[in-house]
Write a protein that holds these residues in place. Structure first.
Motif, PDB file in Angstrom:
ATOM      1  N   UNK A   6     -48.850  36.670  -0.063  1.00 15.70           N
ATOM      2  CA  UNK A   6     -49.510  35.636   1.304  1.00 15.70           C
ATOM      3  C   UNK A   6     -50.693  34.910   1.090  1.00 15.70           C
ATOM      4  N   UNK A   7     -51.403  35.650   0.149  1.00 16.97           N
ATOM      5  CA  UNK A   7     -52.798  34.959   0.381  1.00 16.97           C
ATOM      6  C   UNK A   7     -52.730  34.179  -1.517  1.00 16.97           C
ATOM      7  N   UNK A   8     -51.775  34.678  -2.682  1.00 14.56           N
ATOM      8  CA  UNK A   8     -51.520  33.644  -3.699  1.00 14.56           C
ATOM      9  C   UNK A   8     -50.123  32.285  -2.894  1.00 14.56           C
ATOM     10  N   UNK A   9     -49.711  32.282  -2.055  1.00 16.66           N
ATOM     11  CA  UNK A   9     -48.484  30.890  -1.026  1.00 16.66           C
ATOM     12  C   UNK A   9     -49.821  30.405  -0.782  1.00 16.66           C
ATOM     13  N   UNK A  10     -51.044  29.989   0.123  1.00 19.58           N
ATOM     14  CA  UNK A  10     -51.371  29.968   0.862  1.00 19.58           C
ATOM     15  C   UNK A  10     -52.892  28.797  -0.479  1.00 19.58           C
ATOM     16  N   UNK A  40     -46.437  39.432  -7.217  1.00 23.90           N
ATOM     17  CA  UNK A  40     -46.966  37.991  -7.480  1.00 23.90           C
ATOM     18  C   UNK A  40     -48.596  38.155  -6.825  1.00 23.90           C
ATOM     19  N   UNK A  41     -49.512  37.630  -6.829  1.00 19.82           N
ATOM     20  CA  UNK A  41     -50.753  37.497  -6.090  1.00 19.82           C
ATOM     21  C   UNK A  41     -52.075  37.286  -7.112  1.00 19.82           C
ATOM     22  N   UNK A  42     -53.098  37.204  -6.457  1.00 24.33           N
ATOM     23  CA  UNK A  42     -54.420  36.284  -7.054  1.00 24.33           C
ATOM     24  C   UNK A  42     -54.890  37.258  -8.272  1.00 24.33           C
ATOM     25  N   UNK A  43     -55.625  36.382  -9.061  1.00 20.46           N
ATOM     26  CA  UNK A  43     -56.565  37.227  -9.320  1.00 20.46           C
ATOM     27  C   UNK A  43     -57.689  38.125  -8.428  1.00 20.46           C
TER      28      UNK A  43
END
Length: 181
Positions: A6-10, A40-43
């Motif tokens: 969700x953080x990456x998608x945002x 999936x996710x942010x660095x």
């Protein structure tokens, strides 16, 4: 995993996570799963468990009838334990070392500096020897001042900083990350 996606998608592609707050080494596994493309996710730039002075973190033992209450951060006392904790966090995968330079430990619940200058100096030196920057939770002027003198990279919160301490931080190149709400 759901929050990472969700953080990456945002639109957030990189996050700095400054402590697992009782989740042990969970951030290390999450970071690895993202880095390896499993989820999936942010660095992530992680700190693993924050380092706190013994008896200076929650849940507060005085509020419970338990002697060995699990703590949300790694407790240390003295220079040797402090340096050992930095090395433990780095070995566990921390990209940043997070230290609580003060906490609500005063007799009236007020925030007070919890590490001596020697303890902070030793932790920062150990972190830098291992190539890790240091982020410090500090709300009091004294906690901020000691942290800046020790050579940390960032001071988080900083509610009680005086003009003199902010000038010291600027002179030492310490970044200020205020808490706005």
């Amino acid at each position: 995993v759901a929050q990472a996606k969700a953080t990456l998608d945002a639109g957030f592609t990189t996050l700095r996570d400054l402590g697992t707050e009782g989740a042990g080494d969970a951030d290390t596994g999450l970071k690895r799963a993202i880095d390896e493309g499993i989820i999936p996710g942010p660095r992530l730039a992680i700190a693993n468990r924050a380092i706190v002075a013994a008896g200076a973190y929650g849940p507060a033992r005085k509020a419970y009838a338990l002697e060995d209450l699990p703590q949300g951060a790694q407790e240390v006392s003295g220079v040797d334990q402090a340096v050992e904790a930095v090395r433990r966090q780095a070995a566990a995968g921390a990209d940043w070392i997070k230290i609580y330079a003060d906490y609500r430990v005063g007799p009236d619940g007020s925030a007070r500096a919890t590490f001596s200058q020697a303890e902070l100096d030793a932790m920062v030196a150990a972190a830098h020897d291992l190539g890790r920057p240091v982020a410090v939770h500090a709300a009091t002027d004294e906690g901020m001042r000691r942290s800046a003198l020790a050579g940390v990279q960032t001071i988080e919160h900083g509610y009680g900083g005086t003009e003199a301490t902010f000038k010291l931080m600027a002179a030492k190149g310490v970044a200020y990350v205020p808490t706005l709400t």
